[in-house]
Each structure stands twice: as C-alpha cells, then as structure tokens.
Design an enzyme around this catalytic site. Structure first.
Site, short mmCIF file in Angstrom:
data_model
loop_
_atom_site.label_atom_id
_atom_site.label_comp_id
_atom_site.label_asym_id
_atom_site.label_seq_id
_atom_site.Cartn_x
_atom_site.Cartn_y
_atom_site.Cartn_z
N ASP A 192 -5.75 9.84 9.89
CA ASP A 192 -4.45 9.33 10.31
C ASP A 192 -3.99 9.90 11.63
O ASP A 192 -4.26 11.05 11.96
CB ASP A 192 -3.41 9.63 9.23
CG ASP A 192 -3.56 8.70 8.04
OD1 ASP A 192 -3.45 7.48 8.25
OD2 ASP A 192 -3.82 9.19 6.93
N GLU A 237 0.87 -1.18 0.00
CA GLU A 237 0.00 0.00 0.00
C GLU A 237 0.90 1.23 0.00
O GLU A 237 1.69 1.43 0.92
CB GLU A 237 -0.92 0.01 1.23
CG GLU A 237 -2.05 -1.02 1.11
CD GLU A 237 -3.07 -0.94 2.23
OE1 GLU A 237 -4.04 -1.72 2.20
OE2 GLU A 237 -2.89 -0.13 3.17
#
Lengths: 267, 400
Positions: free
Chosen positions: A60, A49
C-alpha cells in the site's frame, strides 16, 4: 450462487459495471465505517472491499498506510473487522462484502478459525494481498467449503500461466492491479490496461475488477469499460484524511465522488 | 554423522517456514531472480569472478583469531574469533552484496535498492553499486538514520541516495516495507539486494549460500589450527545472515553445537526486546513464514535493542526450522549484558566489536566457563564497532 456471482451476473445482464469502494475498517472509527458502508450502498456501489488494518501494509501507498495506522491506534483488528461486517449485514443482506488485507492476522487466528469466523460474519470474499496461489491453496479450500470466494490479484506482468492459475483457484472476481506500484499511485495508462484485459479475458470467464490509481469519475468510466468493474480506495480514504476534524464532511465528499463515478459509469 | 541436509525444498520451504508470500506483481521478478540464481550458481565463470572479488576486493579469507588472553581470563573453553570485522566495509554484509551485485549485473539490472538497519548492509550495498556504476537507493528507518549517522554519511559519500523511512516504527522492518514498495514500482530495471536471510524465496537460501563462505573457511581454519572441529559456534541473530553463514557448513556435523544469540533489549520478560525465536510465534511477514514478534491479532510488535542491526521483529526462516528441529539453540542477551561483552573484547583483546556482535561475545562469557579447557568455541565477530562510537560515547555522557 454466491452473492458476488449473482451481483456480477445482474450487472452483466443490465450492461453495467461494478463500482467497488475500498475503505479501511475502523478508519477513523468503526462507527464511521459502518455508517459509511450503508451510505455507499445508497450511492449505488455494488460490492464493498473492507480493508483489515495491518501494521506492515507492504503493497500500500502512504494514504492507505496511514488509514491502517489510524485504525490500529484504537486497536482495530481482524476480529473487530468481522464484528463490523456482522453489524453491517444485519441491515443489508444484499451487498457483497470482501475482506482485503494481509496474511498475518489470518495466520494468528488460524486458517480454519478464520474461515469459520468469516462464515459467521457472512463475508462473501477474501482477498489476501501477500497470499499468492502457490501458498494459498489450503486457505482457499477452507473458504470454498464455506461458500466464501477467494479473490486473487493479477498484475501487468502476470503471465498466461499465472492468469490460468488464478482463474482456476479463484472465484467471485479477479482483481487486476492496473499498474506496477502501490495503491494510490498516479500513472495509470488506459491503453496498457486495455491490452492486458484482452489477454486476461481470453483466459478467464471470471469477472475482472480493475483498481490502483482510479481517482475521478472520468477515469472510473474509462477503466470500468475495459473490464467488469472498478475498485477505488485511496481517492476515498484521502477524503477521510483531509477531514479528520469533520467526519460528516468526509462522508459527504466520499458519497459525492462515488455518485459522480456511478453516474459517469452508467451513462 | 548425520543424514544429508537439503533445505529448502524447490519452493523455498524449510518445513513449515519460508515460502514466497508476496503480492502478485513481485512474483515474476522473484521467479526471474530464482532462475538466474540457480543458473549462475552452476556457472564456473560466475563462481570464479565471485571468488576473485571475495579475495581481492573483500579481503578473504578472513582470519580465525585465537583470543588467548580472553580465553584464559574466562577459564574454560578456548575462544576463537572469525574476523568478519576485517572485511572491506567492516562486516560480513559485503560477502552477500558482492554476490548479489554480480547477479544484478548479469541480469542486466541498472538500479540497486536495499534496506538497512545499522547501516552495515546499506554501506556494503552502496560500495558494490559504486564499484559497478549502478544507481543505488538505500531505505533506512528514520530512527536508525539518527542513531547510525556515520554510516548514513558513508553511504552518501559512495553515491547512494539514503531515504529515511518515517512510517510505522521507523526502523528496519519499515525500511524493508518501503524497499518492497519501491521494488514493486520499479521491477523492470531494479534489483533488490536483501541483506539478511529473510524475504521471499530465493532470498533466504541465496543469502545463506553467499554467506556460507564464513563457515567453510572456519572449518578449514579449525582443521589447520586445532586439527579438529570446534565444539560450539556462537553468533548473534537479528535476521540471521552471519549466523547462518557460520552454521550452514556445520549443520551435518552433529558434534558441533550451533548457538544463535538474540537481542533481549531490556529483557525478554519486559516485552521490550527483539527475540522472536526465544519469545515470539510463527507468522508471515516480508514474504516468508517464520517466528515473529506479533500480538494476538497478528499485528507486528515494535522491537527494542541497543543494536540497530538486531532490531527486527522477524528472523530468517531457516533459523525457525533449526530451532524447531533442535539442531540449533537460541538464547538471548540483554542490552546491558551486550555492553559487558563489548567492553570485555575491547579491553582483553584490543578489538572493538559491533554492538550486534557484542551479543555473541556476552553469551560466550557465560558459556566458556562451563566448558572444558580442551574444548573450542568459535564466535562470529560479524562486524567492527566503529559505527557504534557515537552510541557508546553518548551512553558514557561524552560529546564527540
């Protein structure tokens, strides 16, 4: 068959689980990311990824936020991330690469322009954190026409109805966010994950990768056994962050951790 | 008269704008919120509790004040001020926080979070949380914490925890990011009170509906005071909640011009501004599609404005729609022009406006002289200037 589908099929045949590292493209430099990708493959990862840096990474935690900031400091972008993936593909035609990021860089490029560029870069899958299926049908269709998988997130509070929706619109694999929180959070509970995976697996035939909060080999082994693979991101990136003066040491620490995870998962 | 205005659609779209662009973990709480909101909007008990709070706690209706001396000085249209600065806590923000807090209470949430720029929304949130005995955490960019320290202290007095956000540009957008991160972590017990008409559906519509009391009162007050509709409405636009609150009840009245004033900072040409409608492009941020300040790669650009409350790279999606359809007009005012508006209102009418509202004053100084004396402008005086005393004194070289 797509590279992702055949990767997961091979793994299932051999009774193994996918090890999926997440790294932010261009953190701290594009050259570093490129060489790290190849080394991670040698260490036994199955899918990569590749994070597209974004100025406002709302889902995040601090570790990946700072990775984005380091990459953006030298103008890393979606275009440059695709160039990096193209470069990687020249030397590796096997390993699937999934772009993971936020929608606005794709909006700026235009959905069709992005789908074409991703095809040219031989990208295998796209995971857009802030593009749920309700808003994502058009983008998913354009990618599908070009044989690129759209990977959706599932969360601990996703209902049966939503799991069905993701399963129908998504392909490649589903990414189960193992906890309510941001990336790199630290309160993953294996029993909760196990229960939720039962619910998900009863609905979908797609492989399920599990991520958020996987920090060491032991957790990787436990968590991956509950699904089809494990995603590890913040634990790798924190090694970049703690070795900014010595990128080679960062690389060897990352490879060390991934090798340990691989070994534990295959045991 | 014009056709009926029914935006947004059931999925929160204003044409191509709006929507629900969030990570999966937030979809269930947003759906839960939307269901509760739709239900209580029709619930007479909820509405009467809200009305009572607005009257007795907020102090509504707020006056519509005829700025006679300033109108004469400018020599054109007659100017009226909708006095949202007189609300409890000093701005229009409390109209929305009272509504959302009542909703939080009915939904059984025990913890409130909010983002704030100038601190007005943070104060308005801390205020209602204190009144209802709910835990309250307010996220505020570190830059704003420094320039709005008075409001930080007010929030702390009210029992809120103020978290200084050190990521990104350390302003309002980063505070919103951090509040979203908190919400995703604490979805079970937490209600996120967004302060503007942005965020994922249903926030843009819900915040608008709670703020629309401004426009409804204005319409009635215009009828009572001048016997007709006003000719133009002027309001500053950051996220755009005070502007939508004033505009919304007038959208179908096509004779009424709707004018939103964005912050041009050092000037739109300088690139150092906060004017996405005037000089930005469509994109997706914080859960909705709207006009944004972003570069060619889609990365969000840092914004600049003398007023912390307008220092935001996006704008409510309904404003994007009103711009594209031409129903509203969006203009911009520089920091220096805003200061002229600030001093003008202070000295002509004895009312010290917030620096945000001063942008609307400054545009009115350009607009009023171009209009006839029998025409009327209503400006939303969205907040009072007390919070800006330190900023202003510092500019004048005075130590407080």
């Amino acid at each position: 068959m797509s590279r992702l589908a055949s990767t997961f099929e091979q793994l299932a045949k051999s009774g193994r689980k996918a090890l999926i590292p997440f790294v932010t493209a261009g953190d701290p430099t594009p050259d570093f990311t490129l060489s790290l990708m190849h080394e991670m493959v040698k260490a036994g990862v199955d899918v990569i990824e590749l994070g597209v840096p974004f100025s406002d990474p709302m889902a995040d935690g601090p570790v990946i936020q700072r990775a984005s900031e380091r990459a953006l400091a030298h103008k890393m972008s979606l275009t440059k991330t695709l160039a990096l993936a193209t470069e990687f593909r020249k030397a590796d035609q096997q390993t699937p690469v999934v772009l993971m990021g936020y929608l606005n860089p794709i909006e700026a490029m235009g959905y069709e322009g992005f789908a074409n560029a991703a095809r040219r870069a031989d990208i295998d899958g796209v995971l857009t954190v802030d593009l749920p299926p309700e808003e994502g049908e058009q983008c998913a269709a354009l990618l599908k026409e070009r044989d690129i998988d759209t990977i959706f997130l599932l969360a601990p509070n996703s209902t049966d109805e939503r799991i069905q929706k993701m399963s129908a619109l998504g392909s490649g694999y589903l990414y189960y966010v193992s906890l309510k929180g941001v990336t790199g959070a630290g309160h993953l509970n294996a029993a909760d994950v196990e229960n939720k995976l039962k619910q998900i697996k009863a609905i979908t035939s797609l492989p399920v990768g599990i991520g958020f909060g996987v920090k060491d080999a032991e957790t990787a082994k436990t968590i991956s056994s509950l699904g089809d693979g494990v995603v590890v991101g913040s634990a790798l990136i924190s090694k970049i962050e703690s070795n900014l003066d010595n990128p080679e040491r960062a690389k060897s620490e990352i490879i060390g951790l991934l090798s340990a995870m691989r070994q534990a998962m295959d045991k | 008269m014009t056709e009926k205005y029914t935006m947004p659609d059931a999925r929160g779209h204003f044409g191509p704008y709006g929507g629900m662009f969030v990570a999966e973990t937030l979809i269930p709480p947003i759906q839960e919120l939307n269901a509760a909101y739709q239900r209580y909007l029709q619930d007479p008990d909820f509405i009467s509790e809200l009305d009572a709070d607005l009257q007795h706690y907020v102090g509504r209706p707020s006056p519509l004040y005829y700025a006679e001396r300033w109108s004469r000085e400018l020599g054109g249209a007659q100017i009226y001020l909708k006095r949202e600065d007189l609300n409890h806590t000093g701005s229009h923000k409390i109209n929305n926080t009272v509504g959302q807090a009542l909703l939080a209470k009915r939904m059984g949430k025990t913890r409130i979070i909010a983002e704030t720029g100038a601190g007005q929304h943070g104060v308005a949130t801390a205020t209602v949380a204190a009144r209802l005995g709910l835990e309250c955490v307010v996220y505020m960019g570190a830059v704003d914490v420094a320039r709005q320290s008075l409001n930080v202290y007010r929030m702390k007095l009210l029992g809120a925890t103020v978290v200084a956000v050190e990521s990104g540009s350390k302003t309002l957008k980063d505070a919103l990011n951090e509040a979203l991160r908190d919400w995703v972590t604490n979805v079970d017990n937490t209600f996120y009170i967004i302060g503007t008409v942005a965020g994922p559906h249903p926030y843009p519509a819900m915040v608008r509906d709670f703020q629309a009391i401004i426009g409804r009162e204005t319409k009635q007050q215009c009828q009572d005071m001048i016997g007709k509709l006003p000719d133009a409405l002027v309001a500053c636009v950051g996220g755009g909640s005070n502007a939508i609150g004033l505009f919304y009840p007038f959208i179908e009245d096509e004779s009424v011009k709707l004018i939103g004033v964005e912050a041009a900072g050092d000037g739109v040409a300088s690139g150092r501004h906060s004017a996405p409608l005037c000089a930005g492009r469509p994109g997706v941020l914080h859960g909705n599609r709207t006009y944004l300040m972003a570069d060619d790669d889609g990365e969000i650009i840092e914004t600049h404005s003398i007023s912390a409350g307008l220092d935001y790279p996006g704008v409510g999606p309904e404003h994007a729609w009103l711009k594209d359809t031409g129903r509203a007009e969006y203009v911009n005012i520089t920091d220096n022009e805003a200061l002229e508006g600030f001093y003008a209102l202070t000295r002509m009418e004895g009312i010290i406006p917030a620096l945000e509202s001063a942008h609307a004053m400054a545009y009115t100084m350009k607009l009023a002289p171009t209009m006839r004396k029998d025409e009327t402008i209503v400006i939303n005086l969205s907040g009072r200037g007390d919070k800006d005393m330190q900023t202003m004194a510092k500019r004048e070289g005075i130590e407080l």
